[in-house]
Design a protein around this motif. Sequence first.
Motif, mmCIF file in Angstrom:
data_model
loop_
_atom_site.group_PDB
_atom_site.id
_atom_site.type_symbol
_atom_site.label_atom_id
_atom_site.label_comp_id
_atom_site.label_asym_id
_atom_site.label_seq_id
_atom_site.Cartn_x
_atom_site.Cartn_y
_atom_site.Cartn_z
ATOM 1 N N SER A 92 20.994 67.768 63.807
ATOM 2 C CA SER A 92 21.028 69.055 64.769
ATOM 3 C C SER A 92 21.888 68.583 65.949
ATOM 4 C CB SER A 92 19.649 69.319 65.307
ATOM 5 O OG SER A 92 19.238 67.837 66.102
ATOM 6 N N LEU A 93 22.423 67.454 66.020
ATOM 7 C CA LEU A 93 23.227 66.954 67.210
ATOM 8 C C LEU A 93 24.831 67.251 66.806
ATOM 9 C CD1 LEU A 93 21.782 63.943 68.314
ATOM 10 C CD2 LEU A 93 21.235 66.104 69.255
ATOM 11 N N ASN A 94 24.877 67.547 65.277
ATOM 12 C CA ASN A 94 26.481 67.674 64.913
ATOM 13 C C ASN A 94 26.978 69.054 65.320
ATOM 14 O OD1 ASN A 94 26.339 65.116 63.512
ATOM 15 N ND2 ASN A 94 25.716 65.794 61.718
ATOM 16 N N LYS A 95 28.198 68.723 65.859
ATOM 17 C CA LYS A 95 28.895 70.305 66.264
ATOM 18 C C LYS A 95 30.363 70.186 65.650
ATOM 19 C CE LYS A 95 28.185 69.384 70.711
ATOM 20 N NZ LYS A 95 28.217 69.650 72.115
ATOM 21 N N LYS A 96 30.812 69.037 65.179
ATOM 22 C CA LYS A 96 32.108 68.990 64.884
ATOM 23 C C LYS A 96 32.365 69.516 63.447
ATOM 24 C CE LYS A 96 33.847 65.797 67.704
ATOM 25 N NZ LYS A 96 34.891 64.340 67.846
ATOM 26 N N ARG A 97 33.407 70.233 63.243
ATOM 27 C CA ARG A 97 33.558 71.142 61.901
ATOM 28 C C ARG A 97 34.246 70.246 60.912
ATOM 29 N NH1 ARG A 97 35.416 76.510 60.893
ATOM 30 N NH2 ARG A 97 36.624 76.859 59.334
ATOM 31 N N GLU A 122 12.431 72.891 64.276
ATOM 32 C CA GLU A 122 12.813 73.563 65.691
ATOM 33 C C GLU A 122 13.661 72.942 66.612
ATOM 34 O OE1 GLU A 122 11.531 75.537 68.998
ATOM 35 O OE2 GLU A 122 10.505 75.667 66.901
ATOM 36 N N ALA A 123 14.196 71.796 66.323
ATOM 37 C CA ALA A 123 15.498 71.180 66.953
ATOM 38 C C ALA A 123 16.617 71.936 66.436
ATOM 39 C CB ALA A 123 15.574 69.694 66.604
ATOM 40 N N TYR A 124 16.679 72.337 65.388
ATOM 41 C CA TYR A 124 17.887 73.056 64.605
ATOM 42 C C TYR A 124 17.721 74.644 65.367
ATOM 43 C CZ TYR A 124 19.668 69.923 61.039
ATOM 44 O OH TYR A 124 20.119 68.783 60.599
ATOM 45 N N ARG A 125 16.868 75.090 65.622
ATOM 46 C CA ARG A 125 16.649 76.327 66.357
ATOM 47 C C ARG A 125 17.152 76.428 67.680
ATOM 48 N NH1 ARG A 125 11.487 77.084 63.558
ATOM 49 N NH2 ARG A 125 11.652 78.830 61.759
ATOM 50 N N LYS A 126 16.759 75.197 68.547
ATOM 51 C CA LYS A 126 17.260 75.105 69.920
ATOM 52 C C LYS A 126 18.485 74.881 69.833
ATOM 53 C CE LYS A 126 12.801 73.121 71.646
ATOM 54 N NZ LYS A 126 11.993 72.132 72.473
ATOM 55 N N ARG A 127 19.222 74.283 69.045
ATOM 56 C CA ARG A 127 21.055 74.105 69.064
ATOM 57 C C ARG A 127 21.633 74.852 68.033
ATOM 58 N NH1 ARG A 127 18.100 68.670 68.939
ATOM 59 N NH2 ARG A 127 18.148 67.853 71.115
ATOM 60 N N LYS A 128 20.823 76.110 67.736
ATOM 61 C CA LYS A 128 21.542 76.876 66.733
ATOM 62 C C LYS A 128 23.011 77.497 67.275
ATOM 63 C CE LYS A 128 20.795 81.390 64.344
ATOM 64 N NZ LYS A 128 19.833 82.650 63.992
ATOM 65 N N TYR A 129 22.978 78.003 68.285
ATOM 66 C CA TYR A 129 24.199 78.803 68.855
ATOM 67 C C TYR A 129 25.425 77.500 69.415
ATOM 68 C CZ TYR A 129 21.309 82.850 68.709
ATOM 69 O OH TYR A 129 20.213 83.916 68.510
ATOM 70 N N ARG A 130 24.878 76.492 69.696
ATOM 71 C CA ARG A 130 25.701 75.460 69.985
ATOM 72 C C ARG A 130 26.437 74.894 68.812
ATOM 73 N NH1 ARG A 130 22.749 70.957 73.517
ATOM 74 N NH2 ARG A 130 21.658 73.131 74.216
ATOM 75 N N MET A 131 25.753 74.793 67.823
ATOM 76 C CA MET A 131 26.377 74.165 66.707
ATOM 77 C C MET A 131 27.203 75.270 66.004
ATOM 78 S SD MET A 131 22.679 72.818 65.071
ATOM 79 C CE MET A 131 23.131 72.118 63.438
ATOM 80 N N VAL A 132 26.803 76.643 66.070
ATOM 81 C CA VAL A 132 27.840 77.505 65.559
ATOM 82 C C VAL A 132 29.008 77.452 66.268
ATOM 83 C CG1 VAL A 132 28.172 80.103 65.333
ATOM 84 C CG2 VAL A 132 25.921 79.067 64.387
ATOM 85 N N ALA A 133 28.969 77.559 67.692
ATOM 86 C CA ALA A 133 30.214 77.358 68.337
ATOM 87 C C ALA A 133 31.043 76.114 68.044
ATOM 88 C CB ALA A 133 29.604 77.481 69.983
ATOM 89 N N GLY A 134 30.328 75.071 67.844
ATOM 90 C CA GLY A 134 31.254 74.003 67.562
ATOM 91 C C GLY A 134 31.848 73.996 66.288
ATOM 92 N N PHE A 135 31.263 74.436 65.257
ATOM 93 C CA PHE A 135 31.728 74.646 63.942
ATOM 94 C C PHE A 135 32.935 75.515 63.927
ATOM 95 C CE2 PHE A 135 27.584 73.536 61.871
ATOM 96 C CZ PHE A 135 27.643 72.009 62.199
ATOM 97 N N LYS A 136 32.966 76.512 64.831
ATOM 98 C CA LYS A 136 34.102 77.578 64.670
ATOM 99 C C LYS A 136 35.262 76.853 65.318
ATOM 100 C CE LYS A 136 31.341 81.877 65.089
ATOM 101 N NZ LYS A 136 30.943 83.046 66.117
ATOM 102 N N GLU A 137 35.219 75.897 66.038
ATOM 103 C CA GLU A 137 36.613 75.097 66.668
ATOM 104 C C GLU A 137 37.352 74.350 65.605
ATOM 105 O OE1 GLU A 137 35.176 72.910 70.022
ATOM 106 O OE2 GLU A 137 34.327 74.540 71.071
ATOM 107 N N LYS A 138 38.297 74.873 65.154
ATOM 108 C CA LYS A 138 38.924 74.342 63.915
ATOM 109 C C LYS A 138 39.699 72.965 64.222
ATOM 110 C CE LYS A 138 39.582 78.569 61.590
ATOM 111 N NZ LYS A 138 40.670 79.421 60.870
ATOM 112 N N ASN A 139 39.744 72.473 65.699
ATOM 113 C CA ASN A 139 40.385 71.201 65.943
ATOM 114 C C ASN A 139 39.286 70.397 66.515
ATOM 115 O OD1 ASN A 139 43.002 72.420 65.404
ATOM 116 N ND2 ASN A 139 43.471 73.195 67.223
ATOM 117 N N GLY A 140 38.352 70.774 66.112
ATOM 118 C CA GLY A 140 37.196 69.883 67.012
ATOM 119 C C GLY A 140 36.759 68.900 66.384
#
Length: 489
Positions: free
Chosen positions: A397-402, A471-489
């Motif tokens: 749930s802490l992963n945000k890199k594509r 529940e942890a995934y739900r709380k960070r849902k939008y943060r993860m989606v935004a992170g995965f959209k960053e192609k140079n992340g």
Amino acid sequence: MFKRFVSLQWKSFVRSSSFGKSLGIKIFMVFMGLYLIGSLALFGGLLYPLLRKLDPHQGPIWTLSHYLVYWVLAELMFRYFMQKLPVMDIRPMLVNNIPKSRIVNYILGRSAVSGFNLFVVALFLPFAVVLLIKGYPALHVLPWLASMVLLGLCINYLNFLINKNDTIFALIVGVLAVFFALDYFGLVPIKEFFAPVFHALYAYPATGLVPLGILMVLYWANFGQLKKGLYLDRTLKGRTSEAKTSELAWTRRFGSIAPFLQLDMKLIWRNKRTKMQVFISLAMVLYGLIFYGMDSYGPTSIIYMFVGIFITGIFLSNFGQFIPAWDSEYYSMLMAQNIPLRKYLESKAGLITVSIGVMFLLSIPYVYFGWKALAINLSAALYNLGVNIPVVLWFGSLNKKRINLTKSAFGNMQGTSATQFLLLLPLMMVPMLIYGALKFLVSFEVAIAVVSILGIIGLFLRNTLLDRVTEAYRKRKYRMVAGFKEKNG
């Protein structure tokens, strides 16, 4: 013409719009290459005393010859992942009066001076210098060194013929594993069989013509293969491939998580980076051979708990640490659908559970070293099932890199962050500390029992733990989606 090609590629590099980014990456890779070359040179300089210590009754060349077959297979496997055929934009060349043979010779010639071939020189040149200092005849040492360099070039061109062929790669890994197992258990003396072959390169300098002949054949084979495909319409035509489908009907028995399991199985099988996690996991079952049987550790050493956690949980750590980044290409689409997040996570847990079971079954032959080895592996597998699966899913749930699954499988650091390094602490260190403390304070049997009971408790509480993870995934849902959209992340 070679100088002109080099000039054209240099101009293409410095005039590229991504020059700054490419330059930084190349400088970093140069420093890493120099560090590796320096390390190999240091090891090559120390190789003489190490070989003398390994077998004082035999000459160092003879001792080294026992292991060169493994060096050839291991380097071929290393180059399969790391080395790529030098490329250039040939379309402008093909419409000009430039012979195709010159283009092909340039591409193959460039590969001969790559850094990978310098690794061979860095390893064996210091060793050869030490041999000369020790009084070994130069008429034998120098031709032997030349033969090692020629063997490195043979591996270089052989890699181009088999590169990206998964069947041949699996064959190489299989041969390496079988050779090592047969040799380790004393069933077939592999090293004794190949040692005279490689030692002949030193004892009879004229045999250096053999690797030279092999090199010429491989160069000719590469030349013919490249020249055969060097046509303008071939470069313009889009690549087509046969579409292969698999129903994976057997997954339906898993009920509501079956569709997610099917997606995961297809993702793993169709992408090199995920497929490589499977190959690495299967190969790592041999990791215990490095430690088991060493009297210096003792049959109940804490290091064996690490080995058990590592072997049975290698897929859990390699694949699980990047959940859900494997699905980053379409994660936002998944989150926009009426898809139960809990089922999504259950499918991941189910896939990892199967991997732990398979790896434990493959580790059962370690009972050869005593029942305590089997007991440690069983307790480690239970701990992975009950405790480490929820832990690795929560860290996901802490992963945000594509992760771009179309990129190279090896040396690819996409998706890596501090999360992956922090994850190693609870996965590896906690069970080792529990086991080590209880073994020291009470007994081996109690330590094994406690680690196993913790895993069993985790299995009974899996539903509750998955609720917390969901529940942890739900709380960070939008943060993860935004992170995965960053192609140079």
